[in-house]
Scaffold this active site. Structure first.
Site, PDB file in Angstrom:
ATOM      1  CG  ASP A 164      -0.299  -0.287   2.503  1.00 54.59           C
ATOM      2  OD1 ASP A 164       0.747   0.210   2.678  1.00 54.59           O
ATOM      3  OD2 ASP A 164      -1.021  -1.127   3.166  1.00 54.59           O
TER       4      ASP A 164
ATOM      5  CG  HIS B 288       4.809  -9.947  -0.115  1.00 55.17           C
ATOM      6  ND1 HIS B 288       3.822 -10.175   0.761  1.00 55.17           N
ATOM      7  CD2 HIS B 288       5.746 -10.751  -0.245  1.00 55.17           C
ATOM      8  CE1 HIS B 288       4.278 -11.206   1.414  1.00 55.17           C
ATOM      9  NE2 HIS B 288       5.420 -11.728   0.803  1.00 55.17           N
TER      10      HIS B 288
ATOM     11  CG  ASN C 248      -0.333 -10.381  14.539  1.00 55.59           C
ATOM     12  OD1 ASN C 248      -0.565  -9.576  13.542  1.00 55.59           O
ATOM     13  ND2 ASN C 248      -0.821 -11.673  14.363  1.00 55.59           N
TER      14      ASN C 248
END
Length: 246
Positions: free
Chosen positions: A107, A122, A208
């Site tokens: 993003d 990625h 997380n």
């Protein structure tokens, strides 16, 4: 160990580390309104099979269907704004406590928040290119069509299932050499080869909401909001400058 004690422990780990890196996953961007992939309740892969909708084969087999499905969330990525996690990491880098960010996210929000050293393992949503002739375009070209001037099909410069890893991944492995502290922020650590990166760190902290395969090997695990955690870490650092020259 309660939350306050965990923050104090995390701050102490940051202060004694001369090489701290961060690995971020989709969970770092959920507070920006971008859905993640593997969380137990709202992950995209709870609804779709990634091999069917986000793979190289899916794109080659049916480009129209591939773009119809994937452009929905890619637009959300492009339209999203950085959140407290992105700004917190950018501030830690600026203060010299953080060498940089290795991210699974496409993003671009780390850069928009001010991070200078970002390794996008990625890929990203800034450009696309043609399968046939290799010509590159701005990603916005895909909004008007996915056919190149030569007649070939355009593909985004993101890592699809079935793709080879980009150069940034090899660079990230090299950067991890000698890492004294790795903060994993919003990653399930289930996607390889990126999930192997924690093995190169001397110490590991995981922030997380859901469990990861590395939890039992981490020095510290926090289930709270990463934006809150990073904000509290910054507050406890009191604008003190870190060991990494800016």
């Amino acid at each position: 160990m309660n939350y306050r004690e965990k923050i104090e422990h995390l701050v102490s780990l940051v202060k004694i580390s001369n090489k701290t890196l961060v690995l971020t996953g989709a969970g770092a961007s959920t507070e920006s309104g971008i859905p993640d992939f593997r969380s137990q309740k709202k992950g995209l892969w709870q609804k779709y099979n990634p091999e069917e909708v986000a793979s190289l084969n899916a794109l080659k087999r049916d480009p129209a269907k591939f773009y119809q499905l994937n452009m929905q969330w890619w637009r959300r990525c492009i339209e999203a704004q950085p959140n407290a996690t992105h700004y917190g990491l950018a501030q830690l880098e600026k203060m010299g406590w953080l060498l940089g960010v290795i991210t699974q996210n496409i993003d671009g929000l780390h850069q928009r928040a001010g991070s200078k050293r970002v390794w996008e393992v990625h890929g990203h949503l800034r450009t696309c290119r043609c399968f046939k002739c290799g010509r590159g375009y701005a990603f916005s070209q895909l909004e008007s069509g996915y056919i190149c001037h030569c007649g070939g099909v355009l593909r985004p410069d993101v890592v699809l299932f079935g793709d080879a890893m980009p150069k940034d991944y090899a660079t990230a492995e090299k950067v991890m050499s000698g890492c004294q502290l790795l903060l994993v922020v919003g990653s399930s650590l289930q996607v390889y080869p990126v999930a192997n990166l924690p093995q190169f760190a001397r110490r590991l902290v995981i922030i997380n909401h859901d469990p990861t395969p590395w939890d039992d090997r981490a020095d510290l695990v926090l289930r709270e909001s990463s934006g809150q955690v990073l904000g509290d870490v910054l507050a406890n650092l009191d604008d003190e400058q870190g060991p990494i020259p800016w």
